[in-house]
Design a protein around this motif. Structure first.
Motif, PDB file in Angstrom:
ATOM      1  N   VAL A 125       0.875  -1.172   0.000  1.00 23.90           N
ATOM      2  CA  VAL A 125       0.000   0.000   0.000  1.00 23.90           C
ATOM      3  C   VAL A 125       0.914   1.225   0.000  1.00 23.90           C
ATOM      4  O   VAL A 125       1.824   1.304   0.820  1.00 23.90           O
ATOM      5  CB  VAL A 125      -0.892   0.041   1.260  1.00 23.90           C
ATOM      6  N   HIS A 160      -4.535   5.169  -2.442  1.00 19.04           N
ATOM      7  CA  HIS A 160      -4.157   6.520  -1.993  1.00 19.04           C
ATOM      8  C   HIS A 160      -3.377   7.259  -3.076  1.00 19.04           C
ATOM      9  O   HIS A 160      -3.058   8.430  -2.904  1.00 19.04           O
ATOM     10  CB  HIS A 160      -3.226   6.457  -0.773  1.00 19.04           C
ATOM     11  N   SER A 181      -8.281   3.272  -6.794  1.00 19.71           N
ATOM     12  CA  SER A 181      -9.669   3.488  -6.387  1.00 19.71           C
ATOM     13  C   SER A 181     -10.219   4.805  -6.940  1.00 19.71           C
ATOM     14  O   SER A 181      -9.517   5.820  -6.948  1.00 19.71           O
ATOM     15  CB  SER A 181      -9.769   3.519  -4.864  1.00 19.71           C
ATOM     16  N   GLY A 183     -13.199   5.780  -5.562  1.00 19.48           N
ATOM     17  CA  GLY A 183     -14.248   5.896  -4.545  1.00 19.48           C
ATOM     18  C   GLY A 183     -14.596   7.351  -4.275  1.00 19.48           C
ATOM     19  O   GLY A 183     -13.910   8.272  -4.747  1.00 19.48           O
TER      20      GLY A 183
HETATM   21  C1  LIG Z   1     -10.269   3.705  -0.328  1.00 22.93           C
HETATM   22  C2  LIG Z   1      -9.339   2.558  -0.170  1.00 22.93           C
HETATM   23  C3  LIG Z   1      -9.644   1.278  -0.653  1.00 22.93           C
HETATM   24  C4  LIG Z   1     -10.991   0.914  -1.148  1.00 22.93           C
HETATM   25  O1  LIG Z   1     -11.360   1.558  -2.291  1.00 22.93           O
HETATM   26  P1  LIG Z   1     -12.844   1.417  -2.817  1.00 22.93           P
HETATM   27  O2  LIG Z   1     -12.767   1.887  -4.232  1.00 22.93           O
HETATM   28  O3  LIG Z   1     -13.693   2.285  -1.950  1.00 22.93           O
HETATM   29  O4  LIG Z   1     -13.242  -0.014  -2.721  1.00 22.93           O
HETATM   30  C5  LIG Z   1      -8.679   0.293  -0.612  1.00 22.93           C
HETATM   31  N1  LIG Z   1      -7.482   0.528  -0.058  1.00 22.93           N
HETATM   32  C6  LIG Z   1      -7.141   1.716   0.461  1.00 22.93           C
HETATM   33  C7  LIG Z   1      -5.789   1.906   1.026  1.00 22.93           C
HETATM   34  C8  LIG Z   1      -8.077   2.765   0.434  1.00 22.93           C
HETATM   35  O5  LIG Z   1      -7.756   3.948   0.976  1.00 22.93           O
END
Ligand SMILES: *Cc1c(COP(=O)(O)O)cnc(C)c1O
Length: 364
Positions: A125, A160, A181, A183
Motif C-alpha cells: 500500500v 491513496h 480506487s 471511490g
Molecule cells: C479507499 C481505499 C480502498 C478501497 O477503495 P474502494 O474503491 O472504496 O473499494 C482500498 N485501499 C485503500 C488503502 C483505500 O484507501
C-alpha cells in the motif's frame, strides 16, 4: 470546519451522468470503454480493466492467482480494511509485516525477513500516495525467484496513490498488479469505482471475463470455463469519472503544493516528525501524515480551531475477526499512537493553510 476529506465533483459530472441516465442504457457500455481508454493514457499501460470499486479489484486480483486456501500473504496492517479483507475473502492468510517508520509504508526489510517458500503474495500500500521503493521490490522478487524457483506475486493497493510517480513514471509501469480506487473521497472520483492493471494482455482479457460472471459480453456462446463476479463498472460511474478527469489533474497539483508548504513550515516544530520525501518519487499527497507527540491533545487543539485531523485508518490487525493472526510489530506498536493526518487537499485556500500551520506552530 476544515475537513480531512471532501468529494471532488465537477459540475460536468451531473450533466454527463444525466445524459447516461436518460439514454436508455446504463450498464457497461461505451462510456466505460471511453473511461478505460483515458485511464490507459494516464497510467501508461494498455493492460487494465475497470471495476465497481478498488475493493472488488483487490478481490479479483487475488482470486486470479488461484492460490490454495491458507496461502500466506505478506501485508501491512496500516491500511484501509479493504486491502486485508480481500485477503480474508479469498480464504488466504494475512501475514502481518511491520511498517517503515520513515514512510509508514510496509517495511521491506521485514518483508525479506518474513519471506518464505510458502509466502506467495506481497501486498503493498503506498501510504498517503508516497510510493514504496519499487526497485527494491523488484530485487526481492528476483531473489525469491532464484531461491524458490517460483514467482512472488506483488499486488499494489494504489488507492491513496492516484497520480503518484516513481522515477517519473506511473506505478503500473513497474510490472506488478496495481489497483487504484475511484471511490467517493479519492482524488479522481466515480462515486464508486476502481481499476486493475496487469503486465500482459492475456491476464487482462481473463480479468475482463471474470469481472462479469466469467462470461464474454460480446459473444455469450463462448464458455470461458471459469465462473466470475459482478465487479464491472457501469456507464453511469464511468461518465462521472470521465467528467472529473480534467479537474483531478488540477487538484493533484494543489495537494502537492499544500504538502510542500507543510514540509517547509512544519519541519522545525517541536513534537512533530515529518515523513520522508525522496527526489526519485512524486507522492500523490492524498494524505498529509506526520507523527506527533500527545496526539489526543493535538487533535483536540486543532478541533477547537475548526480543523479536522485524525489517523484515518485503524490498524487492521487490531480487529477481532483477525485476532488469531496477531504478530508482534514493534515499530508499528511504538508509532501507532502518534500517527495523524491534517487536511491537505484542494479544498484548502491560502488562508486555511496558513491557519492550519499557525495553529500547529502555536503548540498543543
Ligand atoms: C479507499 C481505499 C480502498 C478501497 O477503495 P474502494 O474503491 O472504496 O473499494 C482500498 N485501499 C485503500 C488503502 C483505500 O484507501
Amino acid at each position: 470546519m476544515i475537513p480531512l476529506f471532501k468529494v471532488a465533483m465537477s459540475p460536468n459530472a451531473a450533466i454527463d451522468a444525466s445524459r447516461v441516465l436518460n439514454s436508455g442504457y446504463v450498464g457497461q457500455g461505451d462510456r466505460v470503454e471511453d473511461f478505460e481508454n483515458a485511464l490507459k493514457g494516464f497510467l501508461m499501460t494498455p493492460h487494465l480493466v475497470t471495476t465497481n470499486s478498488a475493493t472488488s479489484g483487490l478481490h479479483l486480483a487475488l482470486h486470479m492467482l488461484g492460490l490454495p486456501m491458507g496461502t500466506r500473504v505478506l501485508t501491512t496492517p496500516l491500511t484501509c480494511t479493504a486491502t486485508n479483507w480481500a485477503i480474508k475473502a479469498n480464504r488466504l492468510v494475512p501475514d502481518w509485516v511491520d511498517i517503515d517508520p520513515r514512510t509508514l509504508n510496509i517495511c521491506l526489510q521485514d518483508v525479506r525477513a518474513k519471506l518464505g517458500k510458502h509466502t506467495r503474495v506481497l501486498m503493498l500500500v503506498h501510504w498517503g500516495g508516497y510510493p514504496i521503493d519499487l526497485d527494491e521490490v523488484a530485487e526481492i522478487k528476483t531473489t525469491y525467484r532464484k531461491r524458490y524457483d517460483q514467482e512472488l506475486y506483488v499486488i499494489e493497493d494504489c488507492a491513496h496513490a492516484w497520480g503518484a510517480l516513481y522515477q517519473g513514471k506511473p506505478l503500473p509501469t513497474y510490472g506488478n498488479t496495481t489497483v487504484h480506487s475511484f471511490g467517493a473521497i479519492k482524488l479522481l472520483s466515480c462515486v464508486d469505482g476502481g481499476v486493475v492493471t496487469f503486465d500482459n494482455a492475456h491476464t487482462t482479457e481473463r480479468a475482463k471475463l471474470l469481472r462479469w460472471y466469467g462470461l464474454n459480453r460480446e459473444d455469450r456462446s463462448i464458455d470461458s470455463g471459469e465462473w466470475g463476479f459482478k465487479f464491472h463498472m457501469n456507464d453511469l460511474n464511468a461518465s462521472i469519472g470521465m467528467a472529473n478527469i480534467p479537474m483531478s489533474r488540477h487538484f493533484l497539483d494543489q495537494h502537492r503544493r499544500n504538502s510542500a508548504v507543510y514540509d517547509r513550515q512544519l519541519v522545525d516544530v517541536p513534537g512533530i516528525r515529518l515523513l520522508e520525501r525522496k527526489p526519485d518519487r512524486d507522492s500523490s499527497c492524498w494524505l498529509y501524515t506526520m507523527l506527533v507527540e500527545r496526539r489526543p491533545d493535538f487533535i483536540k487543539k486543532l478541533l477547537s480551531c475548526g480543523i479536522e485531523s485524525g489517523p484515518v485508518h485503524r490498524r487492521n490487525d487490531d480487529y477481532k475477526c483477525v485476532d488469531h493472526h496477531k504478530k508482534h510489530l514493534p515499530r508499528l506498536d511504538s508509532l501507532y499512537e502518534n500517527i495523524v493526518c491534517i487536511p491537505v487537499g484542494w479544498w484548502l485556500n491560502g488562508d486555511d493553510r496558513n491557519h492550519i500551520i499557525e495553529t500547529i506552530r502555536s503548540g498543543w
